[in-house]
Structures are given as structure tokens and as C-alpha cells.
Design an enzyme around this catalytic site. Sequence first.
Site, PDB file in Angstrom:
ATOM      1  N   LYS A  91      54.361  25.759 -21.581  1.00 52.47           N
ATOM      2  CA  LYS A  91      54.255  27.032 -20.864  1.00 52.47           C
ATOM      3  C   LYS A  91      53.856  28.137 -21.831  1.00 52.47           C
ATOM      4  O   LYS A  91      53.902  27.967 -23.048  1.00 52.47           O
ATOM      5  CB  LYS A  91      55.575  27.355 -20.172  1.00 52.47           C
ATOM      6  CG  LYS A  91      56.767  27.493 -21.098  1.00 52.47           C
ATOM      7  CD  LYS A  91      58.056  27.684 -20.319  1.00 52.47           C
ATOM      8  CE  LYS A  91      59.252  27.760 -21.266  1.00 52.47           C
ATOM      9  NZ  LYS A  91      60.515  28.001 -20.556  1.00 52.47           N
ATOM     10  N   TYR A 111      55.472  56.382 -39.664  1.00 48.89           N
ATOM     11  CA  TYR A 111      56.044  57.202 -38.594  1.00 48.89           C
ATOM     12  C   TYR A 111      57.553  57.328 -38.757  1.00 48.89           C
ATOM     13  O   TYR A 111      58.250  56.358 -39.051  1.00 48.89           O
ATOM     14  CB  TYR A 111      55.735  56.597 -37.223  1.00 48.89           C
ATOM     15  CG  TYR A 111      54.277  56.688 -36.828  1.00 48.89           C
ATOM     16  CD1 TYR A 111      53.676  57.930 -36.620  1.00 48.89           C
ATOM     17  CD2 TYR A 111      53.517  55.544 -36.652  1.00 48.89           C
ATOM     18  CE1 TYR A 111      52.340  58.011 -36.251  1.00 48.89           C
ATOM     19  CE2 TYR A 111      52.181  55.615 -36.275  1.00 48.89           C
ATOM     20  CZ  TYR A 111      51.605  56.863 -36.076  1.00 48.89           C
ATOM     21  OH  TYR A 111      50.279  56.943 -35.707  1.00 48.89           O
TER      22      TYR A 111
END
Length: 368
Positions: free
Chosen positions: A35, A256
Site C-alpha cells: 500500500k 526561521y
Amino acid sequence: MPRPLVATIDLPAMRSNLTLARSRAGGARIWAVVKANAYGHGLANAVNAFAGADGMALIEFDGALTLRELGWRRPILMLEGAFDAGDVELAAQHRLSLVVHCEEQVRMIEMATLTRRLDLQLKINTGMNRLGFRPALFRPMFDRLRANPNVGEISFITHLANADADERLTPLPWQTQAESFNTTIAGVSGEFSIANSAADLLATPVPGHWVRPGVMLYGGSPGAGTGIDYGLRPAMTLAARIIGIQQLATGESVGYGSRFIAQRATRIGIVACGYADGYPRSAADGTPVLVDGVRVPIAGRVSMDMITVDLGQVPAAGVGSEVILWGAGLSIDEVAQACGTIGYELMCALAPRVRRQVHDTPPPITAA
């Protein structure tokens, strides 16, 4: 020139991990779980590397059709079953086995007009409490399906919540779930499957005709520690290069939020990878990467396209130096743990813009 960031998929490693899964399975057959595009490794690569599996399991119907288009002729199991009536018809047309976990799916199958019988896996909820029938509903649902002319073979399946946990420390040991499962299906004939990666790798051989290894096939640990600890090989290596250098003076910051503040003169490397590539923004200062084969820590917040690292341990590193973000030499599980997540998420979250390449070693030529 392409951006210097590439994920290398190692097919021999995937084959090796499948071999290990089979060696732990006590003679049970293998559903290779593919999956999420084979946990980010690619369905085409999975078909190649897992050619020795007995079946493949996933949840995406378009992925199942891709497997058929790629030449996979063995069983395919749809782990969440049908989402609508069209999926039931599609399953019959392409010989897909369906998990059945709710009465709505039983009704879809009863109402369908099919040209081929469906093989089903009736899911029992033994304590995971996500999908599946509680034991009291098992027999009525089984009897309805058994009486349905659309239905071929019926097998039984459950999912373990804590196969990676110490049975003394969890309120729901896998043994308790297995006992509930066995009691529920007693007296009904059919194949069954209990074991996931954690049970296959960490527990004594769990009873069952099939096992369903997932993350272990890609080299990741389903529990504590790293895949390497259990003899698994990393199937994905994410590698970048340094694209810039900054020299920080004591007290200067980078990135940041100015999260990292230099406590000394610090040489910073700027790495061509960021959260838009699938590297987690949650990575804390100190999360390891390899620069020219040497472990160095992340220093500063991960941004969209860049990661900043402290090059104090590799003074010779510069623009163009290789950076391993996870994989060969640095376990994806270790990186995930430092980021407060699991290796599954890192594999599956790798962004489409990251270039992929495949490493394979052709099998040896044998004499005729």
C-alpha cells in the site's frame, strides 16, 4: 542540471528483507504489503523485488490494477475491501480478494451481479477497534456470505495492535487477540491470517496460513530499535548535497525562528532538502545526518527546501559534499525517532518532486 536530491531504491535489499520475513513465518505464505505505492518505493519496484511473494496486499484499487498491468498474476488482497459497489465488480473482473469488515460491504456483495465468484477475507475485530466485526457478529455475517452465490473461498483475518510490545506492559497482548480470534473462528473451516510485520519479526511464529509483512520489507522496524537491529537492510537511501556554507559567529542564529543560536564559531552547511521533499519539519536540533560519511547534527529549523547542519565534525566539507539523510549508514528509524515519528511516515511522505533511481544487481547466470 537536476537538483542534487535523489532517493535510491535498493531492490536487493527488498529481496533480502522478504527472505527474512519468510524465514520468520513458520512456513506460512506471504502477503507482501505494498500500500501507499509500496511505502514510497514504487509498485514496479515491488513487483520486481517481491517476485517471490505469494500475494500482494494494498488498499488502493488503482494500485491493484497497476499491479495487474505490471504482470502480477498471483493473488491480490484489498485490505480495506470495497468502498462502493463498483469496487465489487472491479474485484471480480480482476481477481482481487476483498477484506469484508462491515455489514455495508456484505450488502454490496449480496446485491452485485458478477460473472466470477469473489474470494473474501472476513475481518474480526479482536481489540484493535478500527475495522472488523466483533466476535458476536462473526457467525451471522459468515453465514450470509457463505449462502451468497457471488462468494468463493472465505478466509479470516484480524489485525494486532501491540505485537511489538512487551506482553507484560500492554493492556492488549497479541496473544489475547490471537486467543479471541481462534475462539471466534472455531468450528469454521478456512485459511486465516494474524501476523503483521511486528508479529512476524518480533514474536515467536504466530499461527496462520498467511503473514502480512509491511514495513519490514522496506528495512524499517515495526517497533523499538531500528530495522538494522533485526537484520533488515534499508531499501531507500535519501541523499543530497551541500549547496552553501555560512560561518556563524558566537550568538548568531540560522533559519526561521532563530531556533539555533551558535554557542561558538560555527560552520553551517546548507543541504538541498526540506519539508516540501518529505523531510519532517519536526526534526529537532541534533537530528543526525551523514556528511561525507560523518554524523553531524541538524542545526536550525527545517524549511521548505533546505536543511541546515553543523559542520564542526567535518571541517573539510564544502559545497558539493554528499549528505545522507537516511538509508545507507543511517537508519531511517533513528531519524524518525529524533523527529518524533516512525520510519513508515518518512518512507510514505517522500514527495513526488524527489528524483528516484533504482539500484539492482542482476541475478547470477547459472549453467544450463
